[in-house]
Design a protein around this motif. Structure first.
Motif, PDB file in Angstrom:
ATOM      1  N   ALA A   1      36.821 -15.689   5.491  1.00 49.82           N
ATOM      2  CA  ALA A   1      37.571 -14.624   4.828  1.00 49.82           C
ATOM      3  C   ALA A   1      36.800 -13.310   4.788  1.00 49.82           C
ATOM      4  O   ALA A   1      37.389 -12.249   4.576  1.00 49.82           O
ATOM      5  CB  ALA A   1      37.951 -15.062   3.422  1.00 49.82           C
ATOM      6  N   LEU A   2      35.495 -13.372   5.024  1.00 47.18           N
ATOM      7  CA  LEU A   2      34.720 -12.132   5.067  1.00 47.18           C
ATOM      8  C   LEU A   2      35.268 -11.197   6.135  1.00 47.18           C
ATOM      9  O   LEU A   2      35.277  -9.981   5.982  1.00 47.18           O
ATOM     10  CB  LEU A   2      33.250 -12.419   5.387  1.00 47.18           C
ATOM     11  N   SER A   3      35.726 -11.769   7.224  1.00 51.65           N
ATOM     12  CA  SER A   3      36.250 -10.935   8.291  1.00 51.65           C
ATOM     13  C   SER A   3      37.780 -10.966   8.327  1.00 51.65           C
ATOM     14  O   SER A   3      38.397 -10.266   9.111  1.00 51.65           O
ATOM     15  CB  SER A   3      35.674 -11.385   9.640  1.00 51.65           C
ATOM     16  N   ASN A   4      38.391 -11.796   7.495  1.00 49.75           N
ATOM     17  CA  ASN A   4      39.843 -11.883   7.488  1.00 49.75           C
ATOM     18  C   ASN A   4      40.347 -12.269   6.088  1.00 49.75           C
ATOM     19  O   ASN A   4      40.626 -13.432   5.797  1.00 49.75           O
ATOM     20  CB  ASN A   4      40.284 -12.922   8.533  1.00 49.75           C
ATOM     21  N   GLU A   5      40.464 -11.228   5.253  1.00 52.16           N
ATOM     22  CA  GLU A   5      40.882 -11.400   3.845  1.00 52.16           C
ATOM     23  C   GLU A   5      42.155 -12.213   3.699  1.00 52.16           C
ATOM     24  O   GLU A   5      42.325 -12.960   2.741  1.00 52.16           O
ATOM     25  CB  GLU A   5      41.164 -10.010   3.237  1.00 52.16           C
ATOM     26  N   SER A   6      43.055 -12.061   4.670  1.00 52.90           N
ATOM     27  CA  SER A   6      44.385 -12.645   4.505  1.00 52.90           C
ATOM     28  C   SER A   6      44.340 -14.175   4.419  1.00 52.90           C
ATOM     29  O   SER A   6      45.283 -14.804   3.961  1.00 52.90           O
ATOM     30  CB  SER A   6      45.293 -12.212   5.655  1.00 52.90           C
ATOM     31  N   LEU A   7      43.229 -14.754   4.854  1.00 54.99           N
ATOM     32  CA  LEU A   7      43.116 -16.216   4.782  1.00 54.99           C
ATOM     33  C   LEU A   7      43.184 -16.721   3.343  1.00 54.99           C
ATOM     34  O   LEU A   7      43.555 -17.860   3.085  1.00 54.99           O
ATOM     35  CB  LEU A   7      41.805 -16.677   5.422  1.00 54.99           C
ATOM     36  N   TYR A   8      42.838 -15.842   2.405  1.00 52.37           N
ATOM     37  CA  TYR A   8      42.910 -16.241   0.998  1.00 52.37           C
ATOM     38  C   TYR A   8      44.349 -16.389   0.504  1.00 52.37           C
ATOM     39  O   TYR A   8      44.585 -16.966  -0.544  1.00 52.37           O
ATOM     40  CB  TYR A   8      42.189 -15.215   0.117  1.00 52.37           C
ATOM     41  N   GLU A   9      45.285 -15.835   1.246  1.00 54.53           N
ATOM     42  CA  GLU A   9      46.697 -15.892   0.860  1.00 54.53           C
ATOM     43  C   GLU A   9      46.877 -15.455  -0.590  1.00 54.53           C
ATOM     44  O   GLU A   9      47.652 -16.045  -1.362  1.00 54.53           O
ATOM     45  CB  GLU A   9      47.244 -17.314   1.060  1.00 54.53           C
ATOM     46  N   GLY A  10      46.104 -14.445  -0.975  1.00 58.89           N
ATOM     47  CA  GLY A  10      46.243 -13.914  -2.329  1.00 58.89           C
ATOM     48  C   GLY A  10      45.531 -14.711  -3.418  1.00 58.89           C
ATOM     49  O   GLY A  10      45.574 -14.357  -4.586  1.00 58.89           O
ATOM     50  N   ASP A  11      44.854 -15.766  -3.041  1.00 57.33           N
ATOM     51  CA  ASP A  11      44.167 -16.587  -4.043  1.00 57.33           C
ATOM     52  C   ASP A  11      42.722 -16.839  -3.605  1.00 57.33           C
ATOM     53  O   ASP A  11      42.455 -17.703  -2.775  1.00 57.33           O
ATOM     54  CB  ASP A  11      44.916 -17.915  -4.200  1.00 57.33           C
TER      55      ASP A  11
END
Ligand code: ADP
Ligand code: MG
Length: 631
Positions: A53-63
């Motif tokens: 997620a450091l390089s792709n925030e969206s992996l957190y899906e908002g959580d």
């Protein structure tokens, strides 16, 4: 495609049954470790997500609140472990837990003896991982969906651990993995909240993300209460705490977590470095060698974190190869969080961390050697072979590593003699450290080259390990003393030499000129030279390598591994005081002379553990001579 059409049943690899059977039997007395393994996997999955997620925030899906949840259901007799980590797609599930062809498993099977009691002991040494769930469960269901993936592409894996598993595509709205254990008959103790809490505190307290369990409520019957979760572990990265806040047990559990080892560690190092390059390290020396010590790419090494975020566990970047058995964590405050795994390779700060960690570890080993000799002995037994590589690979620390080395010698068969011990026992007038290499300790120990040293009471180091020839080539001096192979070049005993003996040898040498010339002719093509020896007292002859030639043991090893090496010819030394040489000197029959010479040569090859060119011819010649004696 409908969900039902997706279901397939697949077979485990043949060995899984055996593995599961053994695991259930051998780990039964320690069965709660399944929880540690599953929580450890969930924590790894969270680490992986945080890094991606450091390089792709969206992996957190908002959580981005990573956590692990443990539930149990008394009626259904299930335990459920869920995480919101990286998750897996269908291929990954199949690859990671569908087959068992993981390196650890293969090694495990290679080490099996067939004796169940013994094999059961073995299993603990291998990371047992996910399959340990079958110790307590007769059916395991895993549902997972990868972070950033399609909720309709969830996967359900299920197995009763008896040779088959099913895979099915499911709808899974939340990312991550949920594992449900259907407990075996009699495992009801795991359906008690207090029991599960105590196991978590014991095994997984150091896990750096929260592990939650439902609050126990004792409300009135029928009264509806909102479900509340509480955090059971201390959920802080253990290495960030100060030493006096950490118990021995917590240290040990953390070791088991990072190393997948079942035994307590032998020693540890917990240290923080302040300054422009700040980092914390918590490193351990295991008490036994990991199964993959001699693999090209050992799996679990030292993990690199940056500000508590897991970055990589690629061992070679953090530790030199000769320290590949070290386990633990290094957490840097100074490296940038978004550092890519590739860039790490050339990072200066990382290089400094690495050399700092190496220095500290060498200090730890020195400390063991000095203050805890029994531990050091155990350390040397398990890792000495690997540490020797350091003399060859780590030029900067060569002297410190050399001080840690332990050898067998003519005074002590066990590998316990340090170079300092040796020096302290050196004879008056001795200015060199003498050693001999061989294919094995017994080959080195029985070498004819030792005869003169035994006679004079001069200690010789016996180097019988495979790596020793390389080691000796890289360690030409220690504390100002030259390391001298006693099987190479002319023997120069310096002041140890007995002048009278030397003179005698000189005097008789003329008498042997003819014999030496004749032998040289007979052995033409096989030897570089023939000389009178003053290193032998009991043997008729021996082989010596030329002063600057390649060490003969090394040459042999290189040939064995298929390397082309310039074939060097040995020097053949004969003992003028030996009866057989006397006999040879007076031999007039040409063919008998040739036979005896060749036999002596082959014997010299054999006595250093070598292989003779033509064993059948050797036996034939020897038998000829024996028959002549018998008539
Ligand atoms: P190990 O943890 O030593 O790799 P395991 O048998 O414990 O061996 O797990 C096998 C693999 O299955 C893991 O390496 C990981 O890829 C995958 N895995 C297991 N549990 C999870 C999980 N909760 N989330 C994501 N992947 C998992
Ligand atoms: Mg695991």
């Amino acid at each position: 495609m409908t969900v039902a059409e997706n279901k397939v049943t697949l077979g485990f690899e043949a060995e899984v049954k055996q593995l599961l059977h053994l695991m259930i039997h051998s780990l039964y007395s320690n069965k709660e470790i399944f929880l540690r393994e599953l929580i450890s996997n969930a924590s790894d999955a969270a680490d992986k997500l945080r890094f991606s997620a450091l390089s792709n925030e969206s992996l957190y899906e908002g959580d981005s609140q990573l956590k692990i949840r443990l539930d149990y259901d008394k009626e259904l007799r299930t335990i459920t472990i869920s995480d919101n980590g990286i998750g897996m797609n269908r291929d990954e599930v199949r690859e990671n837990i569908g087959t068992i062809a993981r390196s650890g498993t293969r090694h495990f099977f290679e080490s099996l003896t067939g004796d169940e009691a013994k094999d059961s002991q073995l299993i603990g040494q291998f990371g047992v991982g996910f399959y340990s769930s079958f110790i307590v469960a007769d059916r395991v269901t895993l549902e997972t969906r990868e972070a950033g993936g399609d909720p309709e592409e969830g996967v359900r894996w299920e197995s009763n651990g008896e040779g088959e598993f099913s895979l099915e595509t499911i709808q899974k709205d939340d990312r991550g993995t949920k594992i449900t254990l259907h407990l075996r008959e009699g495992e009801d103790e795991f359906l008690e909240g207090w029991k599960l809490r105590s196991i978590i505190r014991k095994f997984s307290d150091h896990i750096s993300i929260p592990i939650e369990m439902k609050k126990e409520t004792h409300g009135e019957e029928g009264e509806e209460k909102p479900v509340e979760y509480e955090i059971v572990n201390s959920a802080s990265a253990l290495w960030t705490k100060s030493k006096d806040e950490i118990t021995e047990e917590q240290y040990n559990e953390f070791f088991k977590h990072v190393s997948h080892d079942f035994k307590e560690p032998l020693a540890r190092l917990h240290s923080r470095v302040e300054g422009t390059n700040e980092y914390t390290m918590l490193l351990y020396v295991p008490s036994h060698a990991p199964f993959d010590l001699w693999e090209r790419d050992p799996k679990h090494g030292v993990k690199l974190y940056v500000k508590k975020v897991f970055i990589t566990d690629d061992a070679d970047k953090l530790m030199p190869r000769y320290l590949r058995f070290i386990r633990g964590v290094i957490d840097s405050d100074s490296l940038p969080l978004n550092i890519s795994r590739e860039l790490l390779q050339e990072n200066q700060l990382l290089e400094k961390i690495r050399s700092g960690a190496v220095k500290k570890l060498l200090g730890l080993f020195e400390d063991l050697a000095k203050n805890e000799p029994d531990k050091f002995k155990a350390f040397w037994k398990e890792f000495g072979q690997v540490l020797k590589e350091g003399v060859i690979d780590d030029y900067k620390n060569k002297d410190r590593i050399a001080k840690l080395l332990r050898f067998s010698s003519t005074e002590n068969d066990a590998q316990e003699v340090s170079l300092d011990d040796y020096i302290s026992r050196m004879k008056e007038g001795q200015d060199k450290i003498y050693y001999i290499t061989g294919d094995s300790l017994s080959a080195a120990k029985n070498s004819p080259h030792l005869e003169i040293f035994r006679k004079k009471g001069v200690e010789v180091l016996l180097l019988g390990d495979r790596i020793d020839s390389w080691l000796a080539d890289h360690l030409s001096d220690y504390e100002g003393k030259h390391l001298q192979s006693i099987a190479r070049g002319d023997l120069d005993l310096g002041k140890l030499e007995d002048e009278k003996e030397k003179e005698e040898l000189n005097n008789i040498s003329k008498d042997f000129d003819d014999l030496v010339a004749k032998i040289k002719k007979t052995l033409d093509g096989k030897v570089a030279d023939v000389k009178l020896s003053h290193r032998l007292t009991a043997s008729p002859a021996c082989l010596v390598s030329e002063a600057y030639g390649m060490n003969r043991t090394m040459e042999k090893i290189l040939k064995e591994v298929g390397q082309t090496v310039p074939s060097s010819k040995p020097v053949f030394e004969i003992n003028p005081n030996h009866a057989l040489i006397g006999k040879l000197k007076n031999e007039t029959d040409e063919s008998r002379f040739a036979d005896l010479t060749l036999i002596l040569f082959d014997q010299a090859v054999l006595s250093e553990g070598g292989q003779i060119d033509d064993p059948a011819a050797f036996v034939h010649k020897l038998n000829n001579l024996l028959q002549q004696i018998m008539v």
